[in-house]
Design an enzyme around this catalytic site. Sequence first.
Site, short mmCIF file in Angstrom:
data_model
loop_
_atom_site.label_atom_id
_atom_site.label_comp_id
_atom_site.label_asym_id
_atom_site.label_seq_id
_atom_site.Cartn_x
_atom_site.Cartn_y
_atom_site.Cartn_z
N ASP A 1 8.03 8.95 -5.93
CA ASP A 1 9.20 9.75 -5.60
C ASP A 1 9.49 9.79 -4.10
O ASP A 1 10.23 10.65 -3.63
CB ASP A 1 9.00 11.19 -6.11
CG ASP A 1 7.76 11.83 -5.46
OD1 ASP A 1 7.08 11.15 -4.66
OD2 ASP A 1 7.48 13.01 -5.76
N HIS B 1 0.32 4.57 -2.39
CA HIS B 1 0.07 5.92 -1.87
C HIS B 1 1.21 6.87 -2.22
O HIS B 1 1.02 8.08 -2.28
CB HIS B 1 -0.18 5.88 -0.37
CG HIS B 1 -1.55 5.41 -0.03
ND1 HIS B 1 -2.31 5.96 0.99
CD2 HIS B 1 -2.32 4.44 -0.57
CE1 HIS B 1 -3.49 5.34 1.05
NE2 HIS B 1 -3.51 4.41 0.12
N ASP B 2 2.40 6.34 -2.43
CA ASP B 2 3.50 7.19 -2.89
C ASP B 2 3.26 7.60 -4.35
O ASP B 2 3.29 8.79 -4.69
CB ASP B 2 4.84 6.45 -2.76
CG ASP B 2 6.00 7.30 -3.26
OD1 ASP B 2 5.95 8.54 -3.06
OD2 ASP B 2 6.96 6.75 -3.83
N ASN C 1 -4.21 8.66 4.99
CA ASN C 1 -2.98 8.04 5.51
C ASN C 1 -2.89 7.99 7.03
O ASN C 1 -2.30 7.07 7.60
CB ASN C 1 -1.76 8.82 4.98
CG ASN C 1 -1.65 8.76 3.46
OD1 ASN C 1 -2.20 7.86 2.84
ND2 ASN C 1 -0.95 9.70 2.88
N ARG D 1 0.82 -1.21 0.00
CA ARG D 1 0.00 0.00 0.00
C ARG D 1 0.86 1.27 0.00
O ARG D 1 0.48 2.28 -0.60
CB ARG D 1 -0.94 -0.02 1.22
CG ARG D 1 -1.97 1.08 1.20
CD ARG D 1 -3.06 0.81 2.23
NE ARG D 1 -4.08 1.85 2.23
CZ ARG D 1 -4.45 2.54 3.30
NH1 ARG D 1 -3.89 2.28 4.48
NH2 ARG D 1 -5.37 3.46 3.22
N HIS E 1 -6.42 -5.79 -2.66
CA HIS E 1 -7.25 -6.00 -1.46
C HIS E 1 -7.52 -7.48 -1.23
O HIS E 1 -8.49 -7.85 -0.60
CB HIS E 1 -8.54 -5.19 -1.56
CG HIS E 1 -8.31 -3.70 -1.49
ND1 HIS E 1 -9.28 -2.76 -1.75
CD2 HIS E 1 -7.20 -2.99 -1.17
CE1 HIS E 1 -8.78 -1.54 -1.60
NE2 HIS E 1 -7.51 -1.65 -1.26
N THR E 2 -6.66 -8.32 -1.74
CA THR E 2 -6.68 -9.74 -1.43
C THR E 2 -5.91 -10.01 -0.14
O THR E 2 -5.88 -11.12 0.37
CB THR E 2 -6.04 -10.57 -2.57
OG1 THR E 2 -5.96 -11.93 -2.19
CG2 THR E 2 -4.62 -10.09 -2.88
C1 HEM Z 1 -9.23 1.52 -6.06
C2 HEM Z 1 -9.17 2.41 -5.12
C3 HEM Z 1 -8.72 2.10 -3.73
C4 HEM Z 1 -9.33 2.50 -2.60
C5 HEM Z 1 -10.59 3.33 -2.49
C6 HEM Z 1 -8.58 1.95 -1.50
C7 HEM Z 1 -8.88 2.16 -0.17
C8 HEM Z 1 -8.31 1.48 0.90
C9 HEM Z 1 -8.73 1.59 2.26
C10 HEM Z 1 -9.80 2.53 2.77
C11 HEM Z 1 -7.99 0.73 2.99
C12 HEM Z 1 -8.08 0.48 4.49
C13 HEM Z 1 -7.40 1.61 5.24
C14 HEM Z 1 -7.72 1.60 6.72
O1 HEM Z 1 -8.90 1.41 7.08
O2 HEM Z 1 -6.80 1.81 7.53
C15 HEM Z 1 -7.09 0.06 2.08
C16 HEM Z 1 -6.19 -0.90 2.43
C17 HEM Z 1 -5.28 -1.45 1.57
N1 HEM Z 1 -5.09 -1.08 0.25
FE1 HEM Z 1 -6.32 0.03 -0.88
N2 HEM Z 1 -7.53 1.23 -1.97
C18 HEM Z 1 -7.56 1.30 -3.34
C19 HEM Z 1 -6.63 0.77 -4.20
C20 HEM Z 1 -5.49 0.10 -3.79
C21 HEM Z 1 -4.37 -0.19 -4.63
C22 HEM Z 1 -4.24 0.23 -6.09
C23 HEM Z 1 -3.46 -0.88 -3.86
C24 HEM Z 1 -2.11 -1.41 -4.21
C25 HEM Z 1 -1.54 -1.35 -5.38
C26 HEM Z 1 -4.06 -1.01 -2.54
C27 HEM Z 1 -3.51 -1.70 -1.50
C28 HEM Z 1 -4.07 -1.82 -0.25
C29 HEM Z 1 -3.59 -2.75 0.77
C30 HEM Z 1 -2.54 -3.81 0.57
C31 HEM Z 1 -4.34 -2.50 1.91
C32 HEM Z 1 -4.19 -3.17 3.29
C33 HEM Z 1 -3.09 -2.45 4.05
C34 HEM Z 1 -2.78 -2.99 5.44
O3 HEM Z 1 -3.34 -3.98 5.88
O4 HEM Z 1 -1.93 -2.35 6.11
N3 HEM Z 1 -5.26 -0.38 -2.53
N4 HEM Z 1 -7.31 0.55 0.82
#
Ligand code: HEM
Length: 332
Positions: A75, A67-68, A95, A63, A194-195
């Site tokens: 960067d 976000h970077d 973040n 993640r 999100h797997t």
């Molecule tokens: C499509 C739009 C996306 C949205 C709206 C989104 C939103 C979020 C949100 C809200 C969380 C949980 C944050 C929290 O509650 O603390 C999350 C977790 C995560 N996201 Fe996304 N995300 C998106 C795309 C992506 C992409 C493109 C990646 C990676 C290339 C990604 C990787 C992850 C990962 C791995 C987690 C789990 C992180 C952890 O357990 O520390 N997400 N995302």
Amino acid sequence: MVLLLLKLIVLALSLHGYETRTQDSPLAFNYYKETCPLAEEIVRRNVEIAVVRDPRTAASLLRLHFHDCFVMGCDASLLLDSYGVMVSEKQAGPNLDSLRGFEVIDEIKYLLEESCPFTVSCADILAMAARDAVALRGGPRWEVLLGRRDSLEASFDGANQFIPAPNSSLETLIYIFKEQGLDVQDLVALSGSHTMGKARCLSFRQRIYDAEFKETHYDKYKRYTTFRRILRSICPESGKDNTVAPLDFMTPARFDNHYFINILQGNGLLGSDNVLVFQDHTGEIVKQVLAYASDEKLFFASFANSIVKMGNINVLTGTQGEIRKNCRFVNT
Ligand code: HEM
Ligand SMILES: *[C@@H]1O[C@H](CO)[C@@H](O)[C@H](O)[C@H]1NC(C)=O
């Protein structure tokens, strides 16, 4: 003998990993071959140690790269702490109290500075760590393009503007990705991240309690599921904002294609996961989701391609930016 040869070929192929489309990139494979030959090895080992200690770290590191890249490009602007008038991206809404894994990056940077000072950028560390994190949890492995340099500034406003929210509509998600040069296919493949990993109640409460939200995000047969009952038991209507639930409730720690099986059933954790299927009026996305749900190799190949593409967003090269000594601060 023939069998052995065959085995060796298969091994060589699997070590090489997924081929990705890489024309037009200012970056290069084996960028540190001469200047820091152990760079990739140092990153891989330390990601491995961190992930053994806490499996969720794999998700958190993946993640960070995302976000970077979505704020001013890949960067390492994300890694800068607040300093003087500059406010850290870490403080931005998407973040704050959410991103994890910064200490792992610090440790890797420390070791790299010991072996090859001022050579390996923080932005490249993020790209390598994301690659290794995915591979370690059973996902695809790709050759990582390197040669990014680090920014001299951060963008707090950018982080609030360009990181998609979990209650975004499909239209908004498509728009945000398009702004970064990523298409709908990239959006779907990369959402497969999100797997693994977890989200806080704060990120999906609206999805399980807000009646109006449900109207626009689910078809009527999928509104009253067991899945939602379970989520409600984990997250009360108010309070416990930081309690977490797995993004992929079937195989929470593995990088596999279960995410796509989940969202076909309306069982994505976030609104933004479910809209991919529910708000897809063209049928194109559903087709892609079905293909990934039934063919993990296809998902892995697409994912590798899209994340390499993401890793190219607005990179700094040549004499732009700098190689930071400490990922949290620009060099003085
Ligand atoms: C499509 C739009 C996306 C949205 C709206 C989104 C939103 C979020 C949100 C809200 C969380 C949980 C944050 C929290 O509650 O603390 C999350 C977790 C995560 N996201 Fe996304 N995300 C998106 C795309 C992506 C992409 C493109 C990646 C990676 C290339 C990604 C990787 C992850 C990962 C791995 C987690 C789990 C992180 C952890 O357990 O520390 N997400 N995302
Ligand atoms: C999305 O969530 C934010 C923050 O919780 C809220 O301010 C906003 O109104 C929500 N948007 C929609 C479309 O529900």
